[in-house]
Design a protein around this motif. Structure first.
Motif, PDB file in Angstrom:
ATOM      1  N   ALA A 123     130.376  40.573  12.957  1.00 21.87           N
ATOM      2  CA  ALA A 123     130.012  41.940  12.604  1.00 21.87           C
ATOM      3  C   ALA A 123     129.039  42.529  13.617  1.00 21.87           C
ATOM      4  CB  ALA A 123     129.399  41.971  11.205  1.00 21.87           C
ATOM      5  N   ALA A 124     128.060  41.728  14.041  1.00 23.13           N
ATOM      6  CA  ALA A 124     127.069  42.219  15.004  1.00 23.13           C
ATOM      7  C   ALA A 124     127.722  42.619  16.316  1.00 23.13           C
ATOM      8  CB  ALA A 124     125.999  41.159  15.239  1.00 23.13           C
ATOM      9  N   ARG A 125     128.714  41.864  16.750  1.00 24.57           N
ATOM     10  CA  ARG A 125     129.382  42.171  18.020  1.00 24.57           C
ATOM     11  C   ARG A 125     130.251  43.427  17.912  1.00 24.57           C
ATOM     12  NH1 ARG A 125     128.430  38.163  21.648  1.00 24.57           N
ATOM     13  NH2 ARG A 125     127.494  36.291  20.709  1.00 24.57           N
TER      14      ARG A 125
ATOM     15  N   LEU B  66     125.066  54.859  22.899  1.00 23.25           N
ATOM     16  CA  LEU B  66     123.736  55.046  23.489  1.00 23.25           C
ATOM     17  C   LEU B  66     123.750  54.993  25.007  1.00 23.25           C
ATOM     18  CD1 LEU B  66     121.531  52.877  21.080  1.00 23.25           C
ATOM     19  CD2 LEU B  66     121.921  55.342  21.023  1.00 23.25           C
ATOM     20  N   GLY B  67     124.795  54.396  25.573  1.00 21.47           N
ATOM     21  CA  GLY B  67     124.860  54.279  27.017  1.00 21.47           C
ATOM     22  C   GLY B  67     123.917  53.238  27.585  1.00 21.47           C
ATOM     23  N   VAL B  68     123.577  52.225  26.785  1.00 18.17           N
ATOM     24  CA  VAL B  68     122.712  51.134  27.246  1.00 18.17           C
ATOM     25  C   VAL B  68     123.363  49.802  26.876  1.00 18.17           C
ATOM     26  CG1 VAL B  68     120.601  52.493  27.004  1.00 18.17           C
ATOM     27  CG2 VAL B  68     121.366  51.067  25.093  1.00 18.17           C
ATOM     28  N   PRO B  69     123.055  48.730  27.625  1.00 17.10           N
ATOM     29  CA  PRO B  69     123.596  47.414  27.263  1.00 17.10           C
ATOM     30  C   PRO B  69     123.022  46.938  25.923  1.00 17.10           C
ATOM     31  CG  PRO B  69     122.768  47.437  29.525  1.00 17.10           C
ATOM     32  CD  PRO B  69     122.281  48.687  28.878  1.00 17.10           C
ATOM     33  N   VAL B  70     123.876  46.386  25.073  1.00 17.96           N
ATOM     34  CA  VAL B  70     123.456  45.807  23.806  1.00 17.96           C
ATOM     35  C   VAL B  70     123.785  44.315  23.844  1.00 17.96           C
ATOM     36  CG1 VAL B  70     123.767  45.763  21.307  1.00 17.96           C
ATOM     37  CG2 VAL B  70     123.755  47.954  22.519  1.00 17.96           C
TER      38      VAL B  70
ATOM     39  N   GLU C 110     137.959  47.785  12.073  1.00 17.80           N
ATOM     40  CA  GLU C 110     137.818  46.444  12.643  1.00 17.80           C
ATOM     41  C   GLU C 110     137.045  45.524  11.717  1.00 17.80           C
ATOM     42  OE1 GLU C 110     136.801  44.364  16.953  1.00 17.80           O
ATOM     43  OE2 GLU C 110     136.461  46.516  16.665  1.00 17.80           O
ATOM     44  N   LEU C 111     136.013  46.036  11.071  1.00 20.16           N
ATOM     45  CA  LEU C 111     135.262  45.216  10.123  1.00 20.16           C
ATOM     46  C   LEU C 111     136.134  44.828   8.930  1.00 20.16           C
ATOM     47  CD1 LEU C 111     131.818  47.080  10.132  1.00 20.16           C
ATOM     48  CD2 LEU C 111     132.265  44.787  11.018  1.00 20.16           C
ATOM     49  N   ASP C 112     136.972  45.758   8.480  1.00 19.48           N
ATOM     50  CA  ASP C 112     137.835  45.497   7.329  1.00 19.48           C
ATOM     51  C   ASP C 112     138.799  44.348   7.585  1.00 19.48           C
ATOM     52  OD1 ASP C 112     138.889  46.380   4.637  1.00 19.48           O
ATOM     53  OD2 ASP C 112     140.704  46.632   5.836  1.00 19.48           O
TER      54      ASP C 112
END
Length: 326
Positions: free
Chosen positions: A50-52, A62-66, A287-289
């Motif tokens: 889920a986190a990914r 946001l336009g930033v690396p997560v 996708e989570l579903d």
């Protein structure tokens, strides 16, 4: 300028200096460095999955690396302690779980206070677990599982993602309601628990659907019952524990976003806005579903109330059952 005026000006400057960091950080959002989502379990389990999914969309928005930072151990408590001591700039957020936030503090001495050291952002996902057994065990139904446990007290063991986790408490609750005795085997996450289950080194597991489903479809695992109030859409023929003779049984799992309480409120509010936007995105919901995970975006206040409510509930169960970690 007299002394009184000088003191007044000095005091105003000091107050402005105190307020400036929160204001400045609220304007500088997202943080200029990488954003880190801390996960308290090993890669491959539901929390990590889920986190990914969420982190990918968040980074795009946001336009930033997560970066996903897996810190497994102690049922997720290691990650929660790490996040509680995290930086005040909001660059580190935690995908917190029901166990460390509402259960573990009643079972053990943890080096953080969920109510004081971690600030709520938004609920993330909610889902029931499914009780599965290894196909070689010879147990095909939930009724057979309970009958075997009654005939052989302590001989049936079950895996969980750690002490005080939702899976752990699901087993404790069934033991209490069915008057059986099973043995709890804690792991550092869903992936290692599943590995031992598939290897026949543990008999059962209160697993997330995303972790167990491929192996249910292959026939290596047998689903016996789900822990929520309704049947799982992906497993319509598998009953709930509640409808299998134990009305009122419910042990759902959830993951929520929190951060160190040192993070200023304006930054927490911005994180709520951004994460709720991601959790409502149609492609993320879809996708989570697929993994049996239901997004539950909400306000910071709603999450705080849910944490307090569940903490009171599980605290009472633990006290009444005299549950301890052995």
């Amino acid at each position: 300028m007299n002394k009184r005026d000088l003191l007044r000006v000095t005091g105003a400057c000091a107050a402005a200096a105190v307020l400036m960091p929160a204001w400045a950080q609220a304007q500088d959002f997202p943080p200029k460095k990488n954003v880190t989502i801390v996960v308290g379990f090993a890669a491959g389990g539901a929390a990590d999955t889920a986190a990914r999914i969420i982190g990918k969309k968040l980074g795009e928005n946001l336009g930033v690396p997560v970066v996903i930072d897996n810190r497994p151990g102690a049922g997720g408590n290691i990650a929660h302690q790490y996040a509680a001591q995290g930086p005040a700039d909001g660059s580190v957020i935690l995908f917190g779980s029901v166990g460390p936030l509402t259960i573990a503090p009643h079972l053990m001495k943890v080096p953080y206070d969920p109510a004081k050291d971690l600030a709520p952002i938004t609920m993330g996902v909610n889902f029931p677990n499914v009780l599965v057994v290894h196909s070689g065990l010879g147990i095909k139904t939930f009724a057979e599982f309970v009958a075997y446990a009654k005939k052989n007290p302590g001989k049936l063991d079950y895996a969980s993602t750690g002490p005080g986790s939702a899976a752990h408490m699901a087993g404790e609750l069934l033991d209490d309601m069915a008057k059986i005795s099973t043995t709890h085997i804690p792991y550092k996450g869903g992936a290692p628990a599943l590995q031992d289950l598939l290897g026949g080194r543990v008999a059962a597991y209160y697993s997330t659907l995303s972790t167990a489903l491929p192996h249910i479809e292959s026939g290596r695992l047998i689903p016996l019952a789900s822990t929520g109030p309704q049947r799982l859409p992906a497993l319509p023929k598998v009953p709930t524990i509640a409808e299998s003779g134990y009305p009122g049984y419910s042990a759902t799992n959830w993951y929520a976003f929190v951060a160190s309480s040192k993070v200023p409120k304006p930054v927490l509010e911005r994180w709520n806005t951004e994460l709720v936007k991601v959790l409502k995105a149609p492609e993320v919901v879809k996708e989570l579903d697929v993994h049996g995970l239901t997004p539950q975006p909400g306000t910071r206040e709603a999450l705080a109330q849910e944490i307090a409510r569940e903490s009171a509930t599980w605290g009472r169960v633990i006290r009444e059952r005299k549950i301890t970690l052995q």
